[in-house]
Design a protein around this motif. Structure first.
Motif, short mmCIF file in Angstrom:
data_model
loop_
_atom_site.label_atom_id
_atom_site.label_comp_id
_atom_site.label_asym_id
_atom_site.label_seq_id
_atom_site.Cartn_x
_atom_site.Cartn_y
_atom_site.Cartn_z
N LEU A 226 46.23 36.97 33.12
CA LEU A 226 47.30 37.93 32.91
C LEU A 226 46.74 39.24 32.40
O LEU A 226 45.71 39.26 31.73
N VAL A 227 47.47 40.31 32.65
CA VAL A 227 47.16 41.60 32.03
C VAL A 227 48.46 42.15 31.49
O VAL A 227 49.52 41.98 32.08
N GLY A 228 48.39 42.78 30.30
CA GLY A 228 49.61 43.34 29.73
C GLY A 228 49.38 43.98 28.38
O GLY A 228 48.26 44.25 27.97
N GLU B 156 35.30 40.34 36.58
CA GLU B 156 35.69 39.44 37.67
C GLU B 156 37.20 39.22 37.68
O GLU B 156 37.83 39.25 38.73
N THR B 157 37.76 39.00 36.51
CA THR B 157 39.19 38.74 36.40
C THR B 157 40.00 39.98 36.78
O THR B 157 40.99 39.89 37.51
N VAL B 158 39.58 41.15 36.32
CA VAL B 158 40.28 42.39 36.64
C VAL B 158 40.23 42.67 38.14
O VAL B 158 41.20 43.16 38.72
N ALA B 159 39.13 42.33 38.79
CA ALA B 159 39.04 42.52 40.24
C ALA B 159 40.11 41.69 40.95
O ALA B 159 40.75 42.15 41.91
N GLU B 160 40.34 40.47 40.48
CA GLU B 160 41.38 39.61 41.06
C GLU B 160 42.77 40.16 40.75
O GLU B 160 43.64 40.21 41.61
N LEU B 161 42.99 40.55 39.49
CA LEU B 161 44.30 41.07 39.08
C LEU B 161 44.65 42.37 39.80
O LEU B 161 45.80 42.58 40.19
N LYS B 162 43.67 43.22 39.98
CA LYS B 162 43.90 44.52 40.62
C LYS B 162 44.46 44.34 42.03
O LYS B 162 45.34 45.08 42.45
N GLY B 163 43.97 43.35 42.75
CA GLY B 163 44.45 43.10 44.11
C GLY B 163 45.88 42.62 44.17
O GLY B 163 46.54 42.77 45.20
N LYS B 164 46.38 42.06 43.09
CA LYS B 164 47.74 41.50 43.07
C LYS B 164 48.75 42.41 42.35
O LYS B 164 49.94 42.15 42.39
N ARG B 165 48.28 43.45 41.67
CA ARG B 165 49.18 44.33 40.91
C ARG B 165 49.98 45.18 41.87
O ARG B 165 49.44 45.93 42.67
N LEU B 166 51.31 45.07 41.80
CA LEU B 166 52.19 45.84 42.65
C LEU B 166 52.63 47.12 41.96
O LEU B 166 52.83 47.15 40.75
N ASN B 167 52.79 48.17 42.73
CA ASN B 167 53.35 49.44 42.25
C ASN B 167 52.59 50.03 41.06
O ASN B 167 53.21 50.53 40.13
#
Length: 180
Positions: free
Chosen positions: A54-56, A105-116
């Motif tokens: 998660l990111v937040g 590594e985690t941010v690379a995965e999250l970045k691809g799924k972050r909408l808008n």
């Protein structure tokens, strides 16, 4: 042993396929019951390297209340097609150090799924400065699913329900214009 392997497979598959997970954190690394006193929150996530990531807690990102590094959380996963609860599990909360290899590594995965995202390619730098990146690592097995609704009363708010529109508005909006 077989039951533990099946539980882990269920947790992983259900969490990978679900766009949202419901997370209730305990707020401290040493609290007694995970999630005690905190309402569950719907959070978007990515399943990466055996954990929900998660990111937040930054401007424009989802809040992560009650999720403290070293604490525990209860995660409930819903079915993507039916929306009902599929599995619940306890997780250890691990906050990744900004800039570390695991964080990157985690941010690379999250970045691809972050909408808008408001800042596109600058998003990882903003996350490093202003946000927390967490891993929810499954602990032993699954939890029994609760019976009944877990719906909570809405939080008090000054927002009101929309009133019906005046009768004249549709006529003004949809009247035919005369051609000259």
């Amino acid at each position: 042993m077989t039951e533990q392997v099946l539980d882990q497979a269920l947790i992983e598959e259900a969490t990978k396929k679900s766009g949202l997970i419901w997370v209730r954190g305990d707020g401290t690394p040493s609290a007694g019951t995970p999630g005690a006193g905190e309402p569950a929150q719907a959070l978007w996530h990515v399943w990466h390297d055996g954990a929900a990531c998660l990111v937040g807690d930054g401007p424009g990102e989802q809040p992560l209340p009650g999720l403290a590094d070293g604490g525990e959380a209860v995660v409930t996963v819903r079915s993507k097609d039916k929306g009902g609860r599929v599995v619940a599990w306890t997780a250890r909360v691990v906050e990744l150090a900004s800039g570390s290899e695991a964080w990157q590594e985690t941010v690379a995965e999250l970045k691809g799924k972050r909408l808008n995202a408001p800042d596109g390619e600058e998003m990882p730098a903003r996350w490093a400065r202003e946000c927390r990146v967490l891993r929810l690592e499954p602990l032993a097995g699954t939890l029994p699913l609760p019976d009944g609704s877990l719906a909570a009363a809405p939080a008090p708010s000054p927002v009101t329900t929309r009133q019906p529109i005046p009768e004249a508005v549709p006529r003004l909006l949809f009247r035919k214009r005369k051609r000259s």
